[in-house]
Design a protein around this motif. Structure first.
Motif, short mmCIF file in Angstrom:
data_model
loop_
_atom_site.label_atom_id
_atom_site.label_comp_id
_atom_site.label_asym_id
_atom_site.label_seq_id
_atom_site.Cartn_x
_atom_site.Cartn_y
_atom_site.Cartn_z
N UNK A 90 0.84 -1.21 0.00
CA UNK A 90 0.00 0.00 0.00
C UNK A 90 0.87 1.26 0.00
N UNK A 91 2.01 1.20 0.70
CA UNK A 91 2.93 2.34 0.68
C UNK A 91 3.51 2.50 -0.73
N UNK A 92 3.87 1.36 -1.35
CA UNK A 92 4.41 1.42 -2.71
C UNK A 92 3.39 2.04 -3.67
N UNK A 93 2.13 1.67 -3.47
CA UNK A 93 1.06 2.22 -4.32
C UNK A 93 0.91 3.72 -4.07
N UNK A 94 0.94 4.12 -2.80
CA UNK A 94 0.82 5.54 -2.45
C UNK A 94 1.95 6.35 -3.06
#
Ligand code: ATP
Length: 199
Positions: free
Chosen positions: A90-94
């Motif tokens: 999710x951090x990578x997506x953000x």
């Protein structure tokens, strides 16, 4: 768009340097802030955390219960890995979304504040340069003690768990030395780095 990973030990001055680079027009992505947002009330990690760890790890407001999770993660490395498996994508997506937005806006340079950049190596392939903020360990200790009120032993324990100064410097493409400098002098150093990045 030039992608720069900003790193440095605790208290080295990363946040200060990041703000200064933003002042020169760099777009900024703060992995810690994105990570916190995923586990805040209504954040995209909450449903998966509830499924995986149970409702006891969610506060009445719907956020991750950080105190509880910290206790569990410290005692149980598989729990920590399970949490990371939820949060990291999710951090990578953000971050990917922030990169897209910066590119659409025609920004020339984006700085990624990524804690443990040297330690984990996860992001290295996506970065064009590594900028290290460097100072002596004693200076880190004094700054963090002044800011947090932690005892010297506690700060030294955090330092010992991070990459060493030598490891960080070995990974650097460019170093901002934040030792014995006033804020104004640091700003000069950062201005030089910003010019090197075409800002
Ligand atoms: P952390 O790893 O804990 O997030 P950091 O590397 O982001 O820390 P900063 O928060 O930028 O470090 O700086 C730590 C403290 O030291 C802050 O209170 C900051 O104002 C102060 N500081 C940093 N550089 C200087 C300087 N050259 N002169 C005086 N104070 C400084």
């Amino acid at each position: 768009m030039l992608r720069i990973g900003l790193t440095g030990g605790i208290g080295s001055g990363k946040s200060t340097v990041l703000q200064m680079l933003a002042g020169h027009g760099a777009a900024c992505a703060d992995a810690d802030a994105i990570s916190r947002a995923t586990t805040a009330a209504g954040g995209p990690a909450i449903a998966a955390i509830r499924d995986s760890f149970g409702p006891d790890f969610i506060t009445p407001e719907g956020a991750l219960d950080r105190t509880r999770m910290r206790e569990l993660a410290m005692a149980d490395s598989t729990a920590r890995a399970r949490l990371e498996a939820i949060v990291h994508p999710l951090v990578a997506l953000g971050i990917a979304r922030e990169v897209e937005a910066a590119e659409r806006a025609g920004r020339r340079c984006m700085v990624f504040d990524i804690p443990l950049l040297v330690e984990s190596g996860r992001w290295r392939a996506q970065l064009d340069r590594i900028l290290v903020v460097d100072c002596a360990p004693q200076t880190q200790v004094s700054r963090v003690m002044a800011r947090s009120g932690l005892a010297e032993d506690a700060v030294r324990a955090i330092l010992a768990a991070q990459a060493s100064r030598a490891q960080r410097l070995a990974a650097a493409d460019l170093v901002v030395c934040n030792e014995g400098l006033s804020m104004a002098q640091l700003a000069q150093e950062v201005a030089t780095a910003a010019r090197r990045f075409g800002l």
